[in-house]
Design an enzyme around this catalytic site. Structure first.
Site, short mmCIF file in Angstrom:
data_model
loop_
_atom_site.label_atom_id
_atom_site.label_comp_id
_atom_site.label_asym_id
_atom_site.label_seq_id
_atom_site.Cartn_x
_atom_site.Cartn_y
_atom_site.Cartn_z
N GLU A 44 0.83 -1.21 0.00
CA GLU A 44 0.00 0.00 0.00
C GLU A 44 0.86 1.26 0.00
OE1 GLU A 44 -4.28 -0.99 1.98
OE2 GLU A 44 -2.64 -0.69 3.38
N CYS A 58 3.55 8.65 0.81
CA CYS A 58 4.05 7.73 1.83
C CYS A 58 4.17 6.37 1.16
CB CYS A 58 3.07 7.69 3.01
SG CYS A 58 3.55 6.52 4.29
N CYS A 65 5.58 -6.38 7.25
CA CYS A 65 6.76 -5.99 8.03
C CYS A 65 7.07 -7.11 9.01
CB CYS A 65 6.46 -4.69 8.81
SG CYS A 65 7.88 -4.06 9.74
N CYS A 69 5.82 -4.23 16.20
CA CYS A 69 5.45 -3.13 17.08
C CYS A 69 3.97 -3.28 17.42
CB CYS A 69 5.71 -1.79 16.38
SG CYS A 69 7.43 -1.58 15.87
N CYS A 72 1.07 -1.05 15.74
CA CYS A 72 1.05 -0.86 14.28
C CYS A 72 0.36 -2.02 13.60
CB CYS A 72 2.48 -0.72 13.76
SG CYS A 72 2.56 -0.47 11.97
N GLY A 110 6.63 -1.71 6.25
CA GLY A 110 8.00 -2.21 6.23
C GLY A 110 9.00 -1.35 6.96
N GLU A 111 10.17 -1.94 7.17
CA GLU A 111 11.28 -1.26 7.83
C GLU A 111 12.35 -0.96 6.78
OE1 GLU A 111 12.27 0.26 10.56
OE2 GLU A 111 14.24 0.39 9.65
N SER A 139 12.31 6.67 7.46
CA SER A 139 12.00 6.45 8.87
C SER A 139 12.43 5.05 9.29
CB SER A 139 10.49 6.62 9.08
OG SER A 139 10.14 6.40 10.42
N SER A 163 11.63 6.27 14.86
CA SER A 163 10.42 5.95 15.63
C SER A 163 10.84 5.60 17.04
CB SER A 163 9.69 4.76 14.98
OG SER A 163 9.17 5.15 13.73
N LEU A 164 10.60 6.53 17.96
CA LEU A 164 11.11 6.35 19.33
C LEU A 164 10.01 5.83 20.26
CD1 LEU A 164 13.70 6.87 21.03
CD2 LEU A 164 12.71 9.07 21.65
N HIS A 165 8.98 6.60 20.45
CA HIS A 165 7.73 6.18 21.12
C HIS A 165 7.81 5.95 22.62
CE1 HIS A 165 6.33 6.07 17.09
NE2 HIS A 165 6.84 4.89 16.78
N ASN A 239 -3.55 6.39 15.73
CA ASN A 239 -4.65 5.98 14.87
C ASN A 239 -5.09 4.60 15.31
OD1 ASN A 239 -4.54 8.33 13.11
ND2 ASN A 239 -2.52 7.52 12.56
N CYS A 280 -1.02 6.80 9.62
CA CYS A 280 0.17 6.12 10.14
C CYS A 280 -0.22 4.85 10.89
CB CYS A 280 0.91 7.00 11.14
SG CYS A 280 1.28 8.63 10.54
N1 SAH Z 1 9.29 0.82 10.09
C1 SAH Z 1 9.60 2.23 9.96
C2 SAH Z 1 8.83 2.87 8.83
C3 SAH Z 1 7.32 2.98 9.10
S1 SAH Z 1 7.00 4.60 9.62
C4 SAH Z 1 9.35 2.93 11.27
O1 SAH Z 1 8.67 2.36 12.12
O2 SAH Z 1 9.86 4.02 11.47
C5 SAH Z 1 5.41 4.53 10.26
C6 SAH Z 1 5.28 5.45 11.45
O3 SAH Z 1 3.93 5.38 11.96
C7 SAH Z 1 6.19 5.01 12.57
O4 SAH Z 1 6.68 6.09 13.28
C8 SAH Z 1 5.22 4.21 13.40
O5 SAH Z 1 5.68 4.05 14.68
C9 SAH Z 1 3.97 5.05 13.32
N2 SAH Z 1 2.78 4.30 13.70
C10 SAH Z 1 2.61 2.97 13.69
N3 SAH Z 1 1.38 2.64 14.11
C11 SAH Z 1 0.74 3.80 14.38
C12 SAH Z 1 -0.57 4.12 14.83
N4 SAH Z 1 -1.45 3.16 15.05
N5 SAH Z 1 -0.88 5.42 15.01
C13 SAH Z 1 0.03 6.39 14.74
N6 SAH Z 1 1.27 6.14 14.29
C14 SAH Z 1 1.63 4.86 14.12
#
Ligand code: SAH
Length: 291
Positions: A44, A58, A65, A69, A72, A110-111, A139, A163-165, A239, A280
């Site tokens: 997608e 995007c 992937c 996480c 996601c 994907g990563e 990212s 992506s830190l979180h 989301n 996202c």
């Molecule tokens: N694998 C890479 C590239 C994907 S980026 C990475 O994780 O950085 C997608 C971004 O959306 C990441 O920052 C991810 O953490 C964020 N994301 C994943 N699930 C989400 C959600 N449910 N709501 C908001 N952001 C989300």
């Protein structure tokens, strides 16, 4: 061209490495396209349209992937494979045929650091379709082998997002199991090395989960962790994909106020395309509801 030659070209030199299976448009103008690779893997990509005229793509670097996480949706579909450079570029070309585009983020499925060669080959070609390197962002979760190579090898001014979180290893490992393999300290050190070498800031993505990582103490811990000269924070409204609740607007504002006071630059990401699961973390190649 003579008809037989056209037939040969069509059979042997396909126009795109991907076929379009479905396309949906959200109320805010966001377009999400579901593609399939030649052997049927789902991919997608999303076109985001902003009021100031910006058109941002995007794109996906893998079908599915392999990382898991917890917040996601992509991690819940079956992992297919790495995409080729053509398959990545063909996502961009698809949207370029709809309208001019000027930004690209590798934030789809994907990563990217698990498929760095193809990602870089695609990213390096993006200026040909109107997207400069400065407007291209890759990212990563902090997959160190790819990240190290990215820092050492990429001379083009392509932007880096992490992506830190979570501000500590215990919570980050809970949200992102990959953190057990590549802990925070190591990943952040590599980001600082990127800044030292390339003189560009690293964007930190931080998805706001109610009662999980959105407390004011956690904002303070984040401030301790991130040097404002090196990092810029992007707070992402969650989301819905399942097990978490998104932080309230008030919680996000309170969190941001702590960063503001510490002069750690931050923005709150505009949510796009949520009604068609194009936002996202929502890319999971689920069949669209018809209509
Ligand atoms: N694998 C890479 C590239 C994907 S980026 C990475 O994780 O950085 C997608 C971004 O959306 C990441 O920052 C991810 O953490 C964020 N994301 C994943 N699930 C989400 C959600 N449910 N709501 C908001 N952001 C989300």
């Amino acid at each position: 061209m003579p008809a037989p030659l056209r037939a040969v070209l069509e059979a042997e030199v396909p126009f795109s490495s991907l076929t379009v299976e479905a396309q949906q448009e959200a109320r805010d103008g966001t377009v999400k396209t579901l593609f399939r690779t030649r052997e049927g893997h789902k991919v997608e990509a999303v076109l985001m349209r902003y009021r100031d005229g910006r058109r941002s793509l995007c794109v996906s670097s893998q079908s599915g992937c392999p990382l898991t996480c917890t917040f996601c949706a992509t991690g819940s579909m079956r992992f297919g494979r790495n995409l080729t450079a053509s398959e990545i570029l063909d996502q961009a070309l698809h949207f370029r045929r709809i309208e001019p585009v000027d930004h690209c983020v590798f934030m789809g499925m994907g990563e990217p650091m698990l498929n760095l060669d193809s990602v870089l080959a695609a990213a390096r070609r993006l200026p040909d379709i109107g997207i400069t390197w400065r407007r291209t962002t890759i990212s990563t979760v902090g997959w160190m082998p790819g990240l190290r190579r990215f820092v050492d090898e990429v001379e083009e001014p392509i932007r880096l997002a992490l992506s830190l979180h979570a501000p500590d290893d215990a919570l980050r490992s809970q949200l992102m199991p990959v953190n057990d393999r590549f802990p925070l300290r190591e990943v952040l050190a590599e980001c600082r090395r990127y800044h030292a070498l390339r003189h560009r800031k690293v964007y930190v993505e931080y998805v706001m989960l109610a009662g999980v990582n959105d407390r004011v103490e956690q904002a303070r811990a984040l401030v301790e962790l991130l040097d404002p000269k090196v990092f810029k924070v992007n707070l992402i409204p969650y989301n819905p994909t399942g097990i978490y609740d998104g932080s309230s607007r008030r919680a996000i504002d309170a969190f941001k106020a702590v960063l503001d006071r510490a002069r750690l630059p931050s923005t709150v990401r505009l949510t796009r395309g949520r009604d068609i699961a194009a936002a996202c973390g929502q890319l999971a190649a689920a069949q669209p509801v018809s209509g």
